[in-house]
Motif scaffolding. Structure first.
Motif, PDB file in Angstrom:
ATOM      1  N   TYR A 140       0.834  -1.204   0.000  1.00 19.90           N
ATOM      2  CA  TYR A 140       0.000   0.000   0.000  1.00 19.90           C
ATOM      3  C   TYR A 140       0.868   1.253   0.000  1.00 19.90           C
ATOM      4  N   GLY A 141       1.950   1.225   0.783  1.00 23.41           N
ATOM      5  CA  GLY A 141       2.832   2.384   0.871  1.00 23.41           C
ATOM      6  C   GLY A 141       3.507   2.706  -0.438  1.00 23.41           C
ATOM      7  N   VAL A 142       3.962   1.672  -1.141  1.00 20.75           N
ATOM      8  CA  VAL A 142       4.630   1.884  -2.434  1.00 20.75           C
ATOM      9  C   VAL A 142       3.659   2.461  -3.456  1.00 20.75           C
ATOM     10  N   ILE A 143       2.498   1.822  -3.574  1.00 22.02           N
ATOM     11  CA  ILE A 143       1.518   2.279  -4.564  1.00 22.02           C
ATOM     12  C   ILE A 143       1.031   3.688  -4.238  1.00 22.02           C
ATOM     13  N   ALA A 144       0.781   3.946  -2.960  1.00 24.20           N
ATOM     14  CA  ALA A 144       0.328   5.282  -2.557  1.00 24.20           C
ATOM     15  C   ALA A 144       1.384   6.329  -2.881  1.00 24.20           C
ATOM     16  N   SER A 145       2.658   5.993  -2.663  1.00 24.27           N
ATOM     17  CA  SER A 145       3.744   6.934  -2.956  1.00 24.27           C
ATOM     18  C   SER A 145       3.834   7.209  -4.457  1.00 24.27           C
ATOM     19  N   VAL A 146       3.694   6.162  -5.255  1.00 27.28           N
ATOM     20  CA  VAL A 146       3.752   6.329  -6.714  1.00 27.28           C
ATOM     21  C   VAL A 146       2.601   7.217  -7.193  1.00 27.28           C
ATOM     22  N   LYS A 147       1.402   6.961  -6.689  1.00 23.38           N
ATOM     23  CA  LYS A 147       0.246   7.758  -7.109  1.00 23.38           C
ATOM     24  C   LYS A 147       0.382   9.212  -6.676  1.00 23.38           C
ATOM     25  N   THR A 148       0.878   9.414  -5.472  1.00 23.88           N
ATOM     26  CA  THR A 148       1.093  10.785  -4.993  1.00 23.88           C
ATOM     27  C   THR A 148       2.106  11.508  -5.862  1.00 23.88           C
ATOM     28  N   TYR A 149       3.175  10.791  -6.224  1.00 26.84           N
ATOM     29  CA  TYR A 149       4.201  11.381  -7.085  1.00 26.84           C
ATOM     30  C   TYR A 149       3.604  11.783  -8.434  1.00 26.84           C
ATOM     31  N   GLN A 180      -1.096  -4.706  -8.647  1.00 28.08           N
ATOM     32  CA  GLN A 180      -1.752  -4.181  -7.450  1.00 28.08           C
ATOM     33  C   GLN A 180      -2.959  -3.292  -7.748  1.00 28.08           C
ATOM     34  N   THR A 181      -2.961  -2.626  -8.887  1.00 22.41           N
ATOM     35  CA  THR A 181      -4.049  -1.687  -9.180  1.00 22.41           C
ATOM     36  C   THR A 181      -4.962  -2.153 -10.306  1.00 22.41           C
ATOM     37  N   GLY A 182      -4.488  -3.097 -11.113  1.00 22.42           N
ATOM     38  CA  GLY A 182      -5.267  -3.537 -12.263  1.00 22.42           C
ATOM     39  C   GLY A 182      -5.208  -2.568 -13.427  1.00 22.42           C
ATOM     40  N   GLU A 183      -4.348  -1.564 -13.322  1.00 22.22           N
ATOM     41  CA  GLU A 183      -4.231  -0.515 -14.343  1.00 22.22           C
ATOM     42  C   GLU A 183      -2.769  -0.374 -14.759  1.00 22.22           C
ATOM     43  N   ASN A 184      -2.529  -0.232 -16.043  1.00 25.91           N
ATOM     44  CA  ASN A 184      -1.162  -0.003 -16.504  1.00 25.91           C
ATOM     45  C   ASN A 184      -0.655   1.336 -15.992  1.00 25.91           C
ATOM     46  N   PHE A 185       0.647   1.405 -15.717  1.00 27.19           N
ATOM     47  CA  PHE A 185       1.250   2.644 -15.242  1.00 27.19           C
ATOM     48  C   PHE A 185       0.983   3.779 -16.229  1.00 27.19           C
TER      49      PHE A 185
END
Length: 245
Positions: A140-149, A180-185
């Motif tokens: 969760y922390g990694v994905i949240a950090s990526v999305k915030t960035y 983790q998100t089901g969505e491509n970066f």
């Protein structure tokens, strides 16, 4: 292995149960043996202990007092009472203190094995759950950090820059993000850019070229094609429709 201490004022019993029972087969290591609760408590203050096997009636500090005081030091330690006394009050107080089991002397090999097999199975499950929770929190922390960035740097965000931000390999991050998100970066970055462009069109008076640059496009035509594909209309049409409302 799980660290266990044995506390009993009978030397023969504490030596025998710690030395002759095959604790290793249950993934248990007898880390210490003590003749009273006071010395055992001193050890617990200084060492990590998973299981305490203790008698009740002992000099200086009895087993129930030991458990009560030790629980303030380590709430995760499991306690098992081994006693020759059948008084109900002892068993009841032990249960109130959260004792895992109450074994009466003289006990049988099979009973000890059954009790501690169950205890180690529960400890294994607890450890597995803790690992899963830690892994989930890290994910969760990694994905949240990526999305915030991305939301903060959508105009220049790339897979490489996001990977550098969270200190991961770009290929791994791309795969991990999708899992983790089901969505491509790239699709997520596009979505954030298009949502930002739509906000500019709705609330501002910037022209298409300025909005394109604001959301990361150096070529206005490329921006218009991407916007049309995403919203099924070009930027000017989108603005006009929103203004009509």
């Amino acid at each position: 292995m799980y660290e266990m201490i044995v506390v009993d004022d009978e030397a023969e019993l504490r030596e025998g149960i710690s030395s002759y029972f095959p604790w290793e087969s249950l993934n248990i290591h007898v880390a210490g043996i003590f003749e009273n609760g006071r010395t055992a408590l001193t050890y617990i203050r200084e060492h990590s202990v998973d299981i305490v096997l203790t008698d009740i009636r002992m000099p200086l500090m009895d087993g129930l007092s030991l458990i009560e005081k030790a629980k303030r030091i380590s709430s995760k330690t499991v306690y098992v009472i081994l006693s020759g006394y059948r008084e109900f009050e002892y068993a009841k107080k032990g249960l109130l203190l959260g004792v895992k089991d109450y074994i009466l002397k003289p006990t049988k090999y099979s009973q000890i094995y059954e009790v501690f097999s169950r205890i180690t199975a529960e400890l294994d499950q607890r450890a597995e759950n803790a690992d899963k929770k830690a892994e989930s929190e890290e994910t969760y922390g990694v994905i949240a950090s990526v999305k915030t960035y991305i939301r903060s740097h959508y105009s220049q965000a790339t897979l490489d820059s996001a990977a550098e931000y969270v200190r991961l390999n770009p290929y791994y991050l791309s795969t991990f993000f999708k899992q983790q998100t089901g969505e491509n970066f790239s699709d997520y970055v596009l979505r954030i850019r298009m949502e930002a462009a739509a906000r500019f069109l709705e609330k501002g008076d910037e022209n298409v070229k300025e909005i394109a640059e604001a959301v990361g496009y150096t070529n206005p035509n490329s921006f218009t094609r991407a916007f049309r594909q995403y919203y099924q209309c070009n930027p000017k049409e989108y603005r006009r429709k929103k203004q009509e409302f």
